[in-house]
Scaffold this active site. Structure first.
Site, mmCIF file in Angstrom:
data_model
loop_
_atom_site.group_PDB
_atom_site.id
_atom_site.type_symbol
_atom_site.label_atom_id
_atom_site.label_comp_id
_atom_site.label_asym_id
_atom_site.label_seq_id
_atom_site.Cartn_x
_atom_site.Cartn_y
_atom_site.Cartn_z
ATOM 1 N N GLY A 131 0.784 -1.422 -0.094
ATOM 2 C CA GLY A 131 0.084 -0.009 0.007
ATOM 3 C C GLY A 131 0.867 1.282 -0.226
ATOM 4 N N GLU A 149 4.571 -6.131 1.994
ATOM 5 C CA GLU A 149 4.295 -6.583 0.635
ATOM 6 C C GLU A 149 3.899 -5.666 -0.307
ATOM 7 O OE1 GLU A 149 1.733 -10.381 2.486
ATOM 8 O OE2 GLU A 149 0.809 -8.801 1.450
ATOM 9 N N PRO A 150 4.987 -4.636 -0.575
ATOM 10 C CA PRO A 150 4.529 -3.560 -1.649
ATOM 11 C C PRO A 150 4.691 -4.246 -3.077
ATOM 12 C CG PRO A 150 6.942 -3.574 -0.735
ATOM 13 C CD PRO A 150 6.331 -4.749 -0.113
ATOM 14 N N GLY A 151 3.841 -3.646 -3.902
ATOM 15 C CA GLY A 151 3.749 -3.798 -5.426
ATOM 16 C C GLY A 151 4.320 -2.573 -6.118
ATOM 17 N N ARG A 182 -5.958 1.942 -15.854
ATOM 18 C CA ARG A 182 -6.015 2.399 -14.633
ATOM 19 C C ARG A 182 -6.849 3.720 -14.769
ATOM 20 N NH1 ARG A 182 -2.870 4.160 -11.598
ATOM 21 N NH2 ARG A 182 -3.330 3.257 -9.644
ATOM 22 N N TYR A 236 -10.202 3.107 -12.576
ATOM 23 C CA TYR A 236 -10.148 4.028 -11.390
ATOM 24 C C TYR A 236 -10.212 5.360 -11.402
ATOM 25 C CZ TYR A 236 -7.806 -0.585 -10.239
ATOM 26 O OH TYR A 236 -7.621 -1.895 -10.019
ATOM 27 N N CYS A 258 -12.540 0.215 -29.521
ATOM 28 C CA CYS A 258 -13.950 0.374 -29.860
ATOM 29 C C CYS A 258 -14.777 0.614 -28.738
ATOM 30 C CB CYS A 258 -14.480 -0.698 -30.616
ATOM 31 S SG CYS A 258 -15.836 -0.246 -31.774
ATOM 32 N N GLU A 259 -14.359 1.755 -28.018
ATOM 33 C CA GLU A 259 -15.293 2.208 -26.687
ATOM 34 C C GLU A 259 -15.052 3.799 -26.446
ATOM 35 O OE1 GLU A 259 -15.959 0.327 -23.195
ATOM 36 O OE2 GLU A 259 -15.652 -1.916 -24.038
ATOM 37 N N TYR A 317 0.463 -2.552 -12.086
ATOM 38 C CA TYR A 317 -1.002 -2.868 -12.466
ATOM 39 C C TYR A 317 -1.262 -2.251 -13.888
ATOM 40 C CZ TYR A 317 -0.877 -3.641 -7.379
ATOM 41 O OH TYR A 317 -0.592 -4.088 -6.169
#
Ligand code: LLP
Length: 406
Positions: free
Chosen positions: A220, A261-263, A300, A304, A330-331, A359
């Protein structure tokens, strides 16, 4: 930082879209955490879900990192890359019995986050060693979707269920060697980290859990995404974390291992997605820069509402204007940025979408049948790993192979 000139060279040489990662930066971030958090027992477990690029994983393995895995396949990848099994933790989430059996057979410690699974373990796996995930009841994260604690989340066992947990542990003669919490991703407030740690440490008493070897406080750690966004003072935060933990160990009566546990913290800033603009158009007042990537390759912003800095590498000094930077999918929502002020974009300009290390590739898909971009890992200015983009024919071959019997 990889220079813009180097990025343009890479775009010209390898083609776009292309993910480029700075391997040195990942390792520096990994080492920084050990400097920031002065705890002699600290262990960093990289959250593999953030980016499973093999080049980056090998660098982290060689630097001594552990792994936080969230699926049996992530466990298998880490093991096959040579991460020792005692450096891997499997944080299961709604796992099937088959997945449970598969990971159990590897000997990797499991982090159990539901009473339902704990009951099954108590009934059938007498004497098992495990870690338990609790919901620390702290709401924080950079988006409602990335908060993993509090009243709305599916994760963890309630702190108030600790008596039931103890009864099940007794019934199964289980050995609880670790306790875990993860508050969210991109934690906005340092206070949330301390509060969540405190909640876990409150239940981590020798009376409740006498066999603890480690406490795992999840990931986090936030990195800046917006221009000019202040960097968290990780030196101050690390000192506070270490002191809270040292006090806890005194109370517990044993020096336990502290895990994080960082990503994002390790890989987000190391990555950039290079994309070429191929079409400029105008929809009334809006200037639209259409590029050769799209949301399946970096979701992302769309998922988000996340902000990613975009630089026009080809025309950094151009007169500034507002652009919708759109992809080739196509959106209508297929936008990396809406009404973003950027130096004049011309067709064939190369844009760099920053903070694309965490991510982005790992959440990618081949929606609209566009294969995922190639990836390059650099270290000391040299390419140390390349994963090529599948050609259209290779991608179609793989799809047709899956249906070959029909
Ligand atoms: N440990 C656990 C149990 C987790 O669930 C996560 C992230 C991490 C560690 C690593 O968190 P980090 O240090 O990367 O913040 N896709 C979202 C982030 C989802 C994170 C989910 N869990 C995004 O792009 O922002």
């Amino acid at each position: 930082m990889i220079s813009n000139t180097k990025l343009l060279e890479l775009a010209a040489h390898y083609g776009t879209p292309l993910f480029v990662y700075d391997g040195e930066q990942v390792i520096n971030c990994y080492r920084d955490l050990y400097d920031f958090i002065p705890c002699p027992t600290l262990q960093i477990h990289y959250a593999l879900k953030a980016n499973y690029n093999i080049g980056l994983l090998k660098l982290l393995r060689d630097a001594g990192s552990g792994i936080d895995a969230v699926s049996p396949a992530e466990v298998e990848l880490a093991l096959r890359l040579g991460f020792a099994k005692d450096k891997i933790i499997y944080t299961a989430n709604n796992m099937t019995d088959a997945e449970f059996d598969k990971v159990c057979a590897t000997g990797v410690v499991m982090n159990i986050g539901s009473l339902s699974r704990l009951r099954k373990i108590a009934g059938t796996r007498k004497g098992m060693k495990l870690c338990l995930r609790f919901n620390p009841d702290v709401c924080d994260g950079d988006s409602i979707h990335t908060m993993t604690a509090g009243a709305l989340t599916k994760f963890g066992i309630l702190l108030s269920d600790v008596e039931e947990v103890k009864a099940l542990v007794k019934e199964g003669d289980l050995h609880v060697i670790g306790l875990h919490e993860h508050t969210g991703s991109g934690l906005q407030h340092a206070e949330s980290v301390y509060t969540a740690m405190g909640k876990l440490m409150d239940i981590a008493t020798p009376e409740n859990f006498p066999e603890l070897e480690f406490l795992d406080f999840g990931g986090g750690f936030k990195v800046p995404y917006q221009p000019g966004e202040a960097r968290i003072d990780y030196v101050a935060m690390g000192a506070k974390i270490a002191s809270l933990f040292a006090d806890f160990c005194k109370r517990y009566g044993k020096e336990l291992v502290m895990r994080f546990e960082p990503g994002k913290y390790l890989v987000a800033e190391s990555g950039v997605l290079l994309t070429e603009v191929n079409t400029l158009k105008r929809n009334r007042e809006r200037l639209i820069a259409g590029c050769n990537s799209g949301f399946p390759q970096l979701i992302r912003p769309m998922l988000y509402g996340a902000y990613h800095i975009i630089d026009n590498l080809s025309n950094p000094g151009g007169p500034r204007a507002l652009y919708d930077v759109c992809g080739n999918i196509c959106e209508t929502g297929d936008r990396f940025a809406e009404q973003r002020e950027l130096p004049e974009i011309r067709e064939y300009d190369i844009l760099a979408i920053r903070n694309a290390g965490a991510y982005c590739y790992s959440m990618g898909s081949i929606y609209n049948l566009r294969s995922m971009p190639g990836e390059i890992v650099l270290k000391e200015g040299k390419v140390i790993y390349q994963r090529k983009r599948l050609t259209d024919s290779e991608m179609i071959d793989a799809i047709l192979k899956e249906g070959a019997d029909y």
